[in-house]
Structure formats: C-alpha cells, structure tokens
Design a protein around this motif. Structure first.
Motif, short mmCIF file in Angstrom:
data_model
loop_
_atom_site.label_atom_id
_atom_site.label_comp_id
_atom_site.label_asym_id
_atom_site.label_seq_id
_atom_site.Cartn_x
_atom_site.Cartn_y
_atom_site.Cartn_z
N ALA A 84 41.81 40.08 -15.57
CA ALA A 84 40.94 39.20 -14.78
C ALA A 84 41.64 37.87 -14.60
CB ALA A 84 39.59 39.00 -15.47
N SER A 85 41.61 37.34 -13.38
CA SER A 85 42.24 36.06 -13.09
C SER A 85 41.38 35.33 -12.07
CB SER A 85 43.66 36.26 -12.57
OG SER A 85 43.65 37.03 -11.38
N SER A 86 41.96 34.35 -11.38
CA SER A 86 41.23 33.59 -10.37
C SER A 86 42.05 33.47 -9.10
CB SER A 86 40.88 32.19 -10.89
OG SER A 86 40.08 32.26 -12.04
N ARG A 87 41.37 33.32 -7.99
CA ARG A 87 42.03 33.08 -6.70
C ARG A 87 41.28 31.96 -5.99
NH1 ARG A 87 38.78 35.16 -2.73
NH2 ARG A 87 37.32 36.80 -3.40
N LEU A 88 41.94 31.34 -5.01
CA LEU A 88 41.33 30.24 -4.29
C LEU A 88 40.46 30.75 -3.15
CD1 LEU A 88 44.28 27.69 -4.15
CD2 LEU A 88 42.37 27.77 -5.75
N SER A 89 39.35 30.08 -2.92
CA SER A 89 38.45 30.45 -1.82
C SER A 89 37.73 29.19 -1.35
CB SER A 89 37.44 31.50 -2.27
OG SER A 89 36.49 30.91 -3.14
N HIS A 90 36.97 29.34 -0.26
CA HIS A 90 36.22 28.22 0.31
C HIS A 90 34.75 28.31 -0.09
CE1 HIS A 90 39.86 28.19 2.75
NE2 HIS A 90 39.56 26.95 3.12
N ALA A 91 34.18 27.15 -0.37
CA ALA A 91 32.75 27.08 -0.71
C ALA A 91 32.10 25.98 0.12
CB ALA A 91 32.56 26.80 -2.19
N VAL A 92 30.81 26.11 0.39
CA VAL A 92 30.05 25.15 1.19
C VAL A 92 29.12 24.36 0.27
CG1 VAL A 92 28.37 24.84 3.03
CG2 VAL A 92 30.13 26.59 3.24
N TYR A 93 29.21 23.03 0.41
CA TYR A 93 28.34 22.12 -0.34
C TYR A 93 27.54 21.27 0.64
CZ TYR A 93 30.90 23.13 -4.67
OH TYR A 93 31.45 23.74 -5.77
N VAL A 94 26.37 20.82 0.22
CA VAL A 94 25.52 19.97 1.04
C VAL A 94 25.15 18.74 0.22
CG1 VAL A 94 23.33 19.78 2.27
CG2 VAL A 94 24.62 21.92 2.35
N TRP A 95 25.14 17.57 0.89
CA TRP A 95 24.71 16.34 0.21
C TRP A 95 23.23 16.47 -0.14
CZ3 TRP A 95 27.98 12.82 -1.54
CH2 TRP A 95 29.25 12.75 -0.99
N PRO A 96 22.83 16.10 -1.34
CA PRO A 96 21.44 16.31 -1.77
C PRO A 96 20.41 15.53 -0.95
CG PRO A 96 22.66 14.97 -3.37
CD PRO A 96 23.66 15.51 -2.42
N MET A 97 20.82 14.38 -0.37
CA MET A 97 19.85 13.61 0.42
C MET A 97 19.77 14.08 1.86
SD MET A 97 23.00 12.21 0.37
CE MET A 97 22.98 11.06 -1.00
N ALA A 98 20.47 15.16 2.21
CA ALA A 98 20.50 15.66 3.59
C ALA A 98 19.11 15.90 4.18
CB ALA A 98 21.34 16.94 3.66
N PRO A 99 18.16 16.49 3.44
CA PRO A 99 16.84 16.75 4.04
C PRO A 99 16.09 15.49 4.50
CG PRO A 99 17.15 18.12 2.10
CD PRO A 99 18.29 17.14 2.12
N LYS A 100 16.55 14.30 4.06
CA LYS A 100 15.89 13.07 4.50
C LYS A 100 16.28 12.70 5.93
CE LYS A 100 15.24 10.77 0.02
NZ LYS A 100 15.52 9.54 -0.75
N ASN A 101 17.40 13.24 6.39
CA ASN A 101 17.91 12.87 7.71
C ASN A 101 17.22 13.65 8.82
OD1 ASN A 101 19.77 11.15 6.45
ND2 ASN A 101 21.24 12.83 6.19
N VAL A 102 17.08 13.01 9.98
CA VAL A 102 16.37 13.64 11.10
C VAL A 102 17.12 14.85 11.64
CG1 VAL A 102 15.21 11.51 11.78
CG2 VAL A 102 17.48 12.01 12.70
N GLU A 103 18.44 14.88 11.43
CA GLU A 103 19.24 15.99 11.96
C GLU A 103 19.17 17.24 11.07
OE1 GLU A 103 20.50 13.13 10.93
OE2 GLU A 103 21.67 12.11 12.50
N TRP A 104 18.51 17.14 9.91
CA TRP A 104 18.59 18.20 8.90
C TRP A 104 18.09 19.55 9.41
CZ3 TRP A 104 20.92 20.51 5.41
CH2 TRP A 104 20.33 21.47 4.60
N THR A 105 16.99 19.57 10.14
CA THR A 105 16.44 20.85 10.60
C THR A 105 17.45 21.61 11.44
OG1 THR A 105 14.20 19.93 10.61
CG2 THR A 105 14.57 21.95 11.88
N ALA A 106 18.12 20.92 12.36
CA ALA A 106 19.13 21.58 13.20
C ALA A 106 20.35 21.97 12.37
CB ALA A 106 19.54 20.64 14.33
N THR A 107 20.73 21.11 11.43
CA THR A 107 21.88 21.40 10.56
C THR A 107 21.61 22.66 9.73
OG1 THR A 107 22.46 19.07 10.39
CG2 THR A 107 23.30 20.52 8.67
N ARG A 108 20.43 22.72 9.14
CA ARG A 108 20.06 23.86 8.29
C ARG A 108 20.06 25.16 9.10
NH1 ARG A 108 14.33 23.11 6.03
NH2 ARG A 108 13.86 23.71 8.18
N LYS A 109 19.54 25.10 10.31
CA LYS A 109 19.48 26.31 11.15
C LYS A 109 20.88 26.81 11.48
CE LYS A 109 17.45 28.10 15.43
NZ LYS A 109 16.60 27.78 16.61
#
Length: 591
Positions: A84-109
């Motif tokens: 067993a070992s490890s390999r590199l991959s991509h992951a998606v993170y979101v800023w925790p305060m994102a839902p406060k922004n007006v654009e969040w609904t479109a971003t989430r979709k």
C-alpha cells in the motif's frame, strides 16, 4: 434698616443655594465615578481576563487554514515489496463562509453537476463544519480528468471553490491481501466524536479495517498547511505562516507477497479462507478470504446506498479467516492430545472401529459407514476414523476434552493485531449449554465434540495455530502481522506435552499424507509434508471442507490451512490441492 434686612435675607438665601449646588455636584461626581469605574473594570476584565479568548475569536474570523493532508506511511511485505502506498490526486474544497454569499446557490448547483454529487450533500458538509470553521471544507476527492477540466473551465462561476493536489491511498495489487490490509476512508460523525480529542478533524482519512485500522497511529502522519489572513469577503490578503505536513511511518508486515498471491490463486472464487504461517514464531505469511473487494474503490467517498450494494454480495468485507466454523476432523489433533495426556489412553493404544456405535441412546456412525478395523492413534488420524475418536472422547470425558481445547487457544482471540475483526469462536461447556439451551451437557455432546462437530466453532487462524503445535514440537504460538521481533521465544509458550504425544501426532499426520485421506499433498514438488483433512456437516446446506498441513515434516517451516465454505465433497479432495499450491510457491520462492 430695610436695606440691611434685605441684604441679610438675600445672604441667607444665597448661602443655602450654594450648599445645595455643592451637594448635587458631589452626587453627580459620585455617580460619574461609579459609572466610569464600572466601565473601566469591565474593560479591564475583557482585556485581561477574557482578552485571549476574544483575540482568538477575532483571529479565527480573519485567519484561515489551507490544509495539507499528510501522506500515509507505506505498507510493505516481509521482503520490502509494496502493498500500500500513496499517489497524488485532485480534491475540491469550499470556503466555510461560502453559503453567506449571494452567489452560493448558483455555485452549489454548478459544483454538484461537475462532481455528480447531490446539492444537499454539499450543503450538509458545509453546515456540519459551520461558517466559522478555521479550515476549508473538502467536498470531493480523487477527481477524474473530466472533472478537473470542468472545474477549470467554470472557474469564474465557482466563487469560494478551491482545487488542491493531495495524496490518496493506492493498493497496487488491487484485491490481493485486501482483508489483511483493509482500506481507508473519511471519518463518520460517530468516529469523529470519539477521536476529536486525539487531533482528528472533519474530513480526516483514517484506516477503516485491517492493518490500515490496526496501525492507524503509525501510518496517519500529521496535518500541515498554510495559515492565511482574509478580508471580510473571504479574500486572501497575505500568508501568515506555514506548517509542513509530516508523513506517517512505514509498516513492514510478515506477509510474503509471493505466498499471498499463490494462496489467492489457490482459493480462486470459492467462498472460504486460506491461512499460512511460520509455526516457529507465528508470523503470518498469507491470509486470504473470499469473497473479496478492491480497496481502491474507497479513494472516493462512498454513499450509504453504494455501501449497501457492496455489502449485499455475500458479505465481502467479512474476513472469513477470522470467523468461526466447525473444525470437523482437523480437531482430532486435540482429541489425540487429550487422550494421551490424560493418561487414560497409552500412546500405543489400539481400538476396534465400527460402522456405527450406540452411545447414550444415540446412534453415532463412522464417515464410511463401515469402520476400519483395529487402529492405533496414528492409523485413526490417517483414515480419520470417527468411531475411534468417539471412544477416546467418551473415555476421557467432556471436561478433559474441553480443557485441552482451551489450552490450544480455542474459544478466545489469538492476539493477532486485527482484534476488532476477530471472532473468539465457541468452546461450549455445561454452563454455556444450560444458559443457552436450558439443558445439561451430555455424553453425546462430548462424542460430537471429539470429531470437531456439535457446538464447537473455531476460525481458520485458530486451526493454523493448532497445526503449529505438532509442527514445532509442542508450543502454542501467537499469530502476528508486524515484522518486528521475530524471535520464536517472543511469540510462543510451551503446552508441556509429553514427548510421546508429539511423536504420535507427527507420526499420524505424516501417515495422512503418505497413504491416508491427504494423499493430494504427497507430491515431489514439495518436501515431505504432513496434514489432516476435515469435512464439517452444515445442516440444510452443503458441507464445509478443511485441510491443514505443514512441511517439511521433519523440520517444519510453514503451516497452511485451507477452508472452503459450503463446498461439499471432502477436505482431502477440495482443500488439500489448495494447500499444495501454496506450499509449492513457498518452497519454489525459497529455492
């Protein structure tokens, strides 16, 4: 006169008003001092007593952590081959305060469309972290190329979304040794609640089974990352500091990858298990269970519906090498030991065998329904005569047989590192039977037990421990997976068997292969071997089959036990060829 009187009167009035003014002034001054004193005291309390807490809260509002997950330590076999070992991959993170922004609904979709993840699931993860979380929240990992491309294309529409490169677990041999290695996955809410005090956080990847779980503290490493200052809109102003992620420790196992692959191939698609170990020190060389799974599937998040689907196929995540089954005639090793050690049967005892016997009002028959004539212990092992061992069991009694069963390690965990997945098995006695069946122990129970049937339940690993006793000259070993201190004395204890007991056992097990029920192991491709077959009744279904053996017979180096669940047939026919294949790989590799 009037002027003087008037002046005197005015003087009296003036004197009284001035006194009143001074009094009011003092009152107002006192009130002011009290107010300012209270405010000052409160400010002092907030600055001195509560200053640290409020400063931390303020910093948590403007200081954020861009996490860097640690790389887990590697897992190697005994020869340094990667498991067993490890390999590199991509992951998606979101800023925790994102839902406060007006654009969040479109971003989430848009994010849900790209990741093929329900919007509710993304929202749930952010809600769980909270708007004031000091770290970004991971919502997906191990992205494929199409997802990475889409995230780049829609970057301007994905406000508050970050993509980072991180290490994920990889098992280059796929299903090979899956039940030993286990797999990794994100912590559940329940796990996080238990381990938060140990430094774990939301989104942590931890060992969920097998070695990955057993050696979690060694393998996990320490988180690192960047601390950044952000403005009110969450935009990065500057980097405050960096912490290097610390890679986990490597773990070297006793497994031999070549032997493991041979065992996997030998068992094939049969439901069951194979265990191979060194009888001198308990080092596990191979451990296979079927059905199996590919641990690489857990590099992505598994939904509850996916998990249920994976579980539906005959429980592939159950390690059958650590589950209890009736041992059948392999158990006659213990009946032989108990008979001779009790002093009630001499090593050279010869008994008549029969087609059937009436014991305690019940008819007990031999497996061939004919008997084998007069036999000694060695001959009875070679031909696996049931009626011979019925007589031994009846002669020594249930308590003696039960006592020796427990001395061989049955009915308790072996001590292997996979304790959380290991069954104790069952060694029933009078107390157990009264509590569970409201019946006393009977001579029929003892007779059934003497040939490995009845209530007895043992694991393939425990059966391998049993075969190691005659192989190593009378020592009970502790199976282990960590290749650390392999000195035999560290992993075994003497059962204090009489030399005659060991001699009879080894003589009988050699005769099984030389001309008895285990002739499939009598092959020029391996050194002279010894063993014992077993066929266990499974009411309402096909029988289970067993074969355990060791080689070379005169100086054993390896014990192999094969178990086929509901296979039908006999142990010598079904399982002995599996044991042969594993031994061939071991001795070929050694050569």
């Amino acid at each position: 006169m009037s002027f003087l009187r008037s002046a005197r009167i005015n003087k009296n009035v003036t004197t009284r008003n001035v006194g009143k003014n001074y009094q009011s002034l003092f009152i107002m001054l006192g009130i002011s001092l009290a107010m300012f004193g209270g405010i000052g005291s409160r400010l002092a309390y907030l600055q001195i007593m509560e200053g640290t807490r409020y400063r931390q809260q303020a910093e948590s509002n403007r200081i954020r952590t861009l996490p860097k997950q640690p790389e887990r330590g590697n897992i190697f076999d005994r020869h340094g081959k990667i498991l067993a070992s490890s390999r590199l991959s991509h992951a998606v993170y979101v800023w925790p305060m994102a839902p406060k922004n007006v654009e969040w609904t479109a971003t989430r979709k848009r994010l849900a469309q790209i990741l093929h993840t329900p919007e509710a699931e993304i929202q749930k993860r952010l809600d769980k972290a909270g708007y004031n979380s000091p770290t970004l929240v991971r919502v997906a990992r191990d992205l494929n190329q199409a997802q990475i491309t889409a995230l780049a294309e829609y970057h301007n529409q994905l406000k508050d979304v970050e993509v980072y490169i991180e290490a994920v677990r990889e098992y280059p041999n796929r299903q090979i040794a899956a039940h030993v290695l286990g797999y990794t996955g994100e912590m559940s809410d329940k796990e996080l609640a238990k381990k938060r005090k140990q430094g774990y956080r939301l989104g942590d990847i931890v060992g969920q089974m097998g070695v990955e779980s057993a050696f979690e503290q060694k393998l996990r490493g320490e988180w690192g990352g960047q601390q950044v200052e952000v403005d009110g809109k969450g935009r990065i102003i500057r980097i405050v500091g960096r912490k290097q992620a610390k890679t986990g420790q490597d773990v070297h196992l006793t497994l031999d990858l070549n032997v493991q692959k041979a065992a996997e191939k030998a068992l094939g698609n049969r439901q069951g298990a194979i265990v191979a170990l060194d009888p001198r020190n308990g080092a596990v060389l191979a451990m296979v269970s079927r059905p199996d799974f590919d641990p690489n599937i857990f590099t992505k998040r598994i939904t509850s519906s996916q998990w249920k689907s994976l579980q539906s196929k005959d429980h592939p995540f159950v390690n059958r090498a650590l589950r209890g089954f009736p041992p059948a005639s392999t158990y006659k090793i213990i009946t032989t030991t108990a008979g001779i050690e009790s002093g009630k049967f001499a090593p050279n005892t010869v008994l008549s065998t029969y087609a059937c016997m009436n014991i305690g009002g019940t008819r007990f028959c031999d497996w061939n329904l004919a008997g084998f004539g007069p036999l000694g212990f060695a001959g009875a092992l070679a031909w696996s005569s049931d009626t011979f061992f019925y007589q031994i069991g009846r002669g020594i009694g249930g308590s003696t047989l039960i006592d020796w069963t427990r001395r061989y390690g049955f009915g308790k965990k072996t001590g292997i590192e996979l304790a959380s997945e290991e069954a104790r098995g069952l060694v029933a006695d009078d107390k157990w039977k009264r509590e569970n069946l409201d019946l006393p122990w009977s001579v029929g129970d003892t007779v059934n037990m003497s040939i490995g049937q009845g209530f007895l339940q043992v694991t393939p690993l425990q059966v391998a421990m049993m075969f190691a006793v005659p192989a190593n000259g009378g020592y009970l070993i502790q199976p282990h997976l960590l290749k650390d201190n392999e000195e035999a004395k560290s992993w075994r204890k003497s059962l204090n068997l009489k030399p005659d007991t060991v001699r009879v056992l080894r003589q009988g097990l050699r005769q099984v292969v030389d001309g008895g029920t285990g002739k499939a192991l009598n092959s020029p491709t391996i050194p002279p071997a010894s063993g014992k077959s077993g066929t266990a009744e499974a009411f309402g279904n096909k029988s289970h089959t067993w074969f355990g053996g060791y080689a070379p017979s005169n100086k054993p180096e390896i014990v192999v036990v094969a178990f086929a669940e509901h296979s039908g047939g006999g142990g010598g026919k079904i399982c002995a060829p599996m044991v042969l294949q594993v031994m061939e790989a071991y001795f070929k590799n050694k050569k």
